[in-house]
Design a protein around this motif. Structure first.
Motif, short mmCIF file in Angstrom:
data_model
loop_
_atom_site.label_atom_id
_atom_site.label_comp_id
_atom_site.label_asym_id
_atom_site.label_seq_id
_atom_site.Cartn_x
_atom_site.Cartn_y
_atom_site.Cartn_z
N THR A 105 0.95 -1.10 -0.12
CA THR A 105 -0.08 -0.23 0.02
C THR A 105 0.82 1.32 0.03
O THR A 105 0.37 2.23 -0.36
N GLY A 106 2.10 1.24 0.70
CA GLY A 106 2.99 2.40 0.63
C GLY A 106 3.25 2.78 -0.80
O GLY A 106 3.12 3.78 -1.35
N ASP A 107 3.66 1.63 -1.59
CA ASP A 107 4.35 1.84 -3.03
C ASP A 107 2.96 2.58 -3.93
O ASP A 107 3.09 3.23 -4.63
N MET A 108 1.68 2.02 -3.55
CA MET A 108 0.63 2.47 -4.39
C MET A 108 0.29 3.78 -3.90
O MET A 108 -0.03 4.58 -5.08
N LEU A 109 0.29 4.23 -2.66
CA LEU A 109 -0.07 5.39 -2.24
C LEU A 109 1.17 6.32 -2.94
O LEU A 109 0.86 7.54 -3.41
N ARG A 110 2.49 5.84 -2.80
CA ARG A 110 3.63 6.89 -3.37
C ARG A 110 3.26 7.22 -4.88
O ARG A 110 3.46 8.38 -5.46
N ALA A 111 2.83 5.89 -5.69
CA ALA A 111 2.55 6.16 -7.00
C ALA A 111 1.50 7.21 -7.34
O ALA A 111 1.33 7.87 -8.24
N ALA A 112 0.41 7.02 -6.38
CA ALA A 112 -0.77 8.16 -6.38
C ALA A 112 -0.35 9.38 -6.50
O ALA A 112 -1.03 10.46 -6.92
N VAL A 113 0.65 9.57 -5.24
CA VAL A 113 1.33 10.97 -4.97
C VAL A 113 1.93 11.54 -6.05
O VAL A 113 1.66 12.46 -6.58
N ASP A 114 2.65 10.65 -6.75
CA ASP A 114 3.33 11.07 -7.92
C ASP A 114 2.74 11.40 -9.23
O ASP A 114 2.94 12.35 -9.80
N ALA A 115 1.57 10.53 -9.39
CA ALA A 115 0.67 10.84 -10.39
C ALA A 115 -0.31 12.09 -10.22
O ALA A 115 -1.04 12.49 -11.24
N GLY A 116 -0.01 12.49 -9.05
CA GLY A 116 -1.13 13.70 -8.76
C GLY A 116 -2.64 13.34 -8.60
O GLY A 116 -3.37 14.16 -8.89
N THR A 117 -3.03 12.00 -8.31
CA THR A 117 -4.38 11.67 -8.35
C THR A 117 -5.12 12.32 -7.24
O THR A 117 -4.49 12.92 -6.04
N LYS A 118 -6.33 12.13 -7.12
CA LYS A 118 -7.28 12.67 -5.86
C LYS A 118 -6.80 11.88 -4.71
O LYS A 118 -6.38 12.54 -3.73
N VAL A 119 -6.77 10.68 -4.82
CA VAL A 119 -6.01 10.03 -3.68
C VAL A 119 -4.73 10.45 -3.12
O VAL A 119 -4.46 10.71 -2.09
N GLY A 120 -3.78 10.60 -4.21
CA GLY A 120 -2.63 11.04 -3.98
C GLY A 120 -2.58 12.39 -3.29
O GLY A 120 -1.78 12.57 -2.25
N LYS A 121 -3.49 13.30 -3.89
CA LYS A 121 -3.50 14.76 -3.19
C LYS A 121 -3.75 14.59 -1.59
O LYS A 121 -3.33 15.22 -0.65
N GLN A 122 -4.80 13.66 -1.23
CA GLN A 122 -5.23 13.48 -0.06
C GLN A 122 -4.22 12.92 0.75
O GLN A 122 -3.99 13.30 2.11
N ALA A 123 -3.32 11.82 0.27
CA ALA A 123 -2.46 11.23 1.06
C ALA A 123 -1.08 11.92 1.30
O ALA A 123 -0.50 11.72 2.25
N LYS A 124 -0.54 12.71 0.54
CA LYS A 124 0.71 13.42 0.60
C LYS A 124 0.99 13.72 2.05
O LYS A 124 2.09 13.40 2.26
N VAL A 125 0.27 14.71 2.37
CA VAL A 125 0.66 15.49 3.71
C VAL A 125 0.84 14.49 4.86
O VAL A 125 1.56 14.36 5.47
N THR A 126 0.00 13.53 5.01
CA THR A 126 -0.26 12.38 5.96
C THR A 126 1.01 11.46 5.95
O THR A 126 1.78 11.41 6.94
N MET A 127 1.36 11.47 4.63
CA MET A 127 2.67 10.41 4.31
C MET A 127 3.80 11.25 4.96
O MET A 127 4.80 10.67 5.47
N GLU A 128 3.88 12.16 4.33
CA GLU A 128 5.44 13.04 4.88
C GLU A 128 5.42 13.48 6.29
O GLU A 128 6.31 13.73 6.72
N ALA A 129 4.15 13.28 6.99
CA ALA A 129 4.30 13.45 8.33
C ALA A 129 4.37 11.98 9.26
O ALA A 129 4.62 12.22 10.59
#
Ligand code: AP5
Ligand code: MG
Length: 216
Positions: free
Chosen positions: A31-55
């Protein structure tokens, strides 16, 4: 065969998942790799997850359960998968049990990889990954055979994760101890749990898992 690798950040979940995937023809579902891919792709999920993951905090249960539910339906998962970093809360584990029933699949075993916190910090701060194929390395514990060249794909570009700094690792460890450790009881109660000593070197950890798999 469907299995879970459970363990703190830096325990070796990704390292062992790749080795087990190759040895047993199983798909690694990180799930970590999938979320990082979503962040890199700038998807809706990626945008929601980015700040949380970086914290270093956990992304919401709904998001990760949705991602896993869809991914498990893909044809490559039909022969078996390794869940790497999912579930991470009791709510995720309960949802997974329900999903597996609905999808007529079963969970064969959960491996808990045990490593002391101070060792984890060293593992994470020394980690780097092949930017081409994702193979994981470590400055001290697992260097490429030839410096600067990936053993698997001969790639020459490597990357480091944004959340791999000591401060964020400490938050990730806190999240692990408060939100994920209860899963040890959850799976232990149903006898699906096997613990392995993750303090040993990579190949020795792999051997412990292989021995446990032959005993299943
Ligand atoms: P995720 O990507 O899952 O990170 P993590 O759990 O913090 O785990 P890591 O990937 O850091 O460690 P690993 O166990 O895979 O270790 P590795 O094999 O690389 O999650 C990142 C973030 O995404 C989370 O913080 C959260 O925000 C979010 N997220 C993900 N899933 C979620 C979920 N289900 N719910 C909510 N949020 C979620 O090894 C580490 C290093 O050590 C490497 O350099 C490796 O070469 C080396 N190494 C490995 N094994 C050994 C060994 N035995 N001896 C010596 N060195 C070793
Ligand atoms: Mg990982």
């Amino acid at each position: 065969m469907n299995l879970i690798l459970l363990g703190p950040p830096g325990a070796g979940k990704g390292t062992q998942a790749r080795m087990l995937g190759e040895a047993h023809d199983l798909v690694q579902l990180s799930t970590g790799d999938m979320l990082r891919a979503a962040v890199d792709a700038g998807t809706k999920v990626g945008k929601q997850a980015k700040v949380t993951m970086e914290a270093g905090k956990l992304v919401s249960d709904d998001i990760v359960i949705g991602i896993i539910s869809e991914r498990i339906d893909e044809p490559d998962c039909s022969t078996g998968f390794i869940l790497d970093g999912f579930p991470r809360t009791v709510a995720q584990a309960e949802a997974l049990d329900e999903l597996l029933v609905q999808k007529n699949k079963k969970l064969d075993v959960v491996f808990e990889i045990r490593v002391d916190d101070e060792r984890l910090i060293k593992r994470i701060t020394g980690r780097f990954t092949c930017a081409n194929c994702g193979e994981g390395y470590h400055e001290e514990f697992r260097r490429p055979e030839q410096d600067g060249i990936c053993d698997k794909c001969s790639g020459t570009e490597f990357s480091r994760r944004k959340d791999d700094n000591e401060e964020t690792v400490r938050s990730r460890l806190t999240a692990y101890h408060t939100q994920t450790v209860p899963l040890i009881g959850y799976y232990g109660n149903s006898s699906r749990l096997k613990s392995v000593d993750g303090m040993l070197e990579i190949d020795s950890v792999f051997k412990q898992i292989e021995v446990a798999l032959t005993e299943l």
